[in-house]
Motif scaffolding. Structure first.
Motif, short mmCIF file in Angstrom:
data_model
loop_
_atom_site.label_atom_id
_atom_site.label_comp_id
_atom_site.label_asym_id
_atom_site.label_seq_id
_atom_site.Cartn_x
_atom_site.Cartn_y
_atom_site.Cartn_z
N ARG A 31 58.37 18.28 38.58
CA ARG A 31 58.41 19.43 39.48
C ARG A 31 59.82 20.00 39.67
NH1 ARG A 31 53.48 19.66 42.18
NH2 ARG A 31 52.20 17.80 41.92
N PRO A 34 62.70 24.63 37.01
CA PRO A 34 62.29 25.97 37.46
C PRO A 34 61.65 26.82 36.38
CG PRO A 34 64.68 25.84 37.20
CD PRO A 34 64.16 24.45 37.04
N PRO A 37 57.13 26.14 36.15
CA PRO A 37 56.60 26.03 37.51
C PRO A 37 55.09 25.88 37.61
CG PRO A 37 57.02 28.32 36.99
CD PRO A 37 57.48 27.53 35.79
N ALA A 178 57.44 32.46 34.70
CA ALA A 178 57.42 33.28 35.91
C ALA A 178 57.49 34.77 35.62
CB ALA A 178 58.58 32.89 36.83
N GLN A 233 54.62 29.94 29.69
CA GLN A 233 55.35 28.70 29.99
C GLN A 233 55.20 27.72 28.84
OE1 GLN A 233 55.13 26.58 33.89
NE2 GLN A 233 54.17 24.94 32.70
#
Length: 397
Positions: A31, A34, A37, A178, A233
């Motif tokens: 976790r 960044p 995510p 993101a 991602q």
């Protein structure tokens, strides 16, 4: 996808999956990164092999796109998910229930009721028909058997997508998890989402990429809606690990012991093997994924061996037990006399462990004769020292 990596001893999942281009992606379960995510929230986590708050869902790769959809009584929405996901067979985090699957999901909300929509995405096409509320979720999941991590290789989530080069791709990643971004890598050169259906393009989304100046172009008698923006991602694998595929010993009648260790990793690694916690010996190999070491163990049979990939920045030792090897030299069925004759030998010629035919009984010395009105297609012989072998039954009369 073309291959799956060794099992991560920390998690019980493969360390990586590889596509046909040679790109390897690891499992983003931590976790603190960044740029990866997309993992399950804490309410769906649990303890796995001493790791607290291990996510109930995590990903090797995920690509998502959302776009508005017209045609219904109110503005609708399309969501597309393309993912290689790690989760568990039940809703809980339970060791031994790890699964990895490829997912293609096409979801429509507030479209036209009882209407068929066609989705074109980077890996193919999907059709789905809405219910009386204008909703539908069509999902294809490939590879849902616990601990069978090769099942996901049969899915469509490969070759892996990645950001186009403007702006620059984050080093060590295929996307940042993101930011909406254009992508490349589709095997069909469809690096976009295109949805066909009545009135689909009337919600103000982008148009057919073949006619961008016409937002409501009729496309095969249907309106279309389009986007080339994905949230992507994926992290390039930096830990390649090692897998012990076989660890067997042979012992001569005089007592001298040799141990053979077969291992697998990616080419170009430096692997070391230790017998029962002793000094480490390099394995030979490196031009292919296969590695080998043949080591003298004196007169003592080691109970286990440990292999470590010394090229990795994080060393993840893998340990397995050592067994003898069994060779079946005869598995013949005489249909006239209705007898099955099985002969086998162990590589332990000093201890001479007992040999048993599974479901039939033990061998007397190296041979066993069993009365059967019909034979099985194969026989398996198991040694008291842990070795096993299977052979096809031959009909001799």
């Amino acid at each position: 996808m073309s291959d799956t990596g060794p099992i991560d001893p920390r998690t019980g999942y493969p360390l990586w999956y590889e596509d046909v281009t040679g790109t390897r992606l690891d499992l983003a379960w931590q976790r603190d990164d960044p740029r990866t995510p997309v993992i399950a929230d804490l309410n769906e986590s649990g303890t796995l092999r001493g790791i607290a708050n291990f996510p109930g869902e995590s990903f090797y790769v995920t690509a998502e796109a959302e776009l508005p959809l017209g045609g219904g009584g109110q503005d609708g929405e399309v969501r597309v998910v393309l993912a290689l996901e790690a989760t568990f067979a039940t809703e809980d985090v339970v060791d031994g229930e790890q699964i990895v699957f490829g997912r293609i999901r096409f979801r429509v909300r507030d479209g036209r009721p009882e209407t068929t929509y066609t989705l074109t995405h980077p890996y193919g096409t999907v059709q789905a028909t809405t219910d009386d509320r204008g909703r539908v979720t069509a999902t294809e999941d490939i590879g849902l058997a616990p601990l069978d991590f090769t099942g996901a290789l049969g899915g469509q989530i490969a070759p892996f997508l990645q950001w186009t080069s403007d702006p620059a791709l984050p080093e060590g990643y295929i996307g940042d998890g993101a930011t909406e971004h254009t992508i490349t890598g589709s095997p069909f050169n469809t690096n976009y989402v295109l949805v066909e259906g009545p009135g689909a393009g009337t919600a103000g989304a982008d148009s057919d990429p073949n006619d961008p100046g016409n937002p409501d172009k009729v496309y095969t008698d249907q309106f279309v809606v389009y986007t080339d923006q994905f949230v992507l991602q994926g992290r390039i694998a930096t830990i390649h690990g090692a897998e012990i595929t076989r660890a067997v010993y042979s012992q001569a009648a005089a007592g001298a012991v040799m141990v053979e260790v077969f291992a697998r990793s990616v080419p170009g690694q430096q692997l070391g093997v230790s017998l029962g916690g002793g000094p480490e010996t390099p394995l030979q190999g490196g031009n292919t994924p296969n590695y080998l070491s043949r080591i003298s163990a004196g007169s003592t049979v080691p109970t286990q061996v440990t292999v470590t990939n010394r090229t990795d920045l994080v060393a993840l030792p893998v340990t397995v037990g050592v067994t003898d090897a069994v060779a079946i030299t005869q598995a013949d069925y005489d249909s006239t006399n209705q007898t099955l004759t099985v002969s086998a030998i162990s590589t332990d010629q000093s201890g001479v462990p007992a040999l048993t035919v599974t479901g039939r009984g033990g061998l007397s010395g190296p041979v066993g004769v069993f009365a059967l009105d019909a034979p099985p297609s194969t026989v398996t012989v198991v040694s008291a020292a842990g070795g096993t072998s299977t052979a096809i039954v031959r009909i001799v009369a």
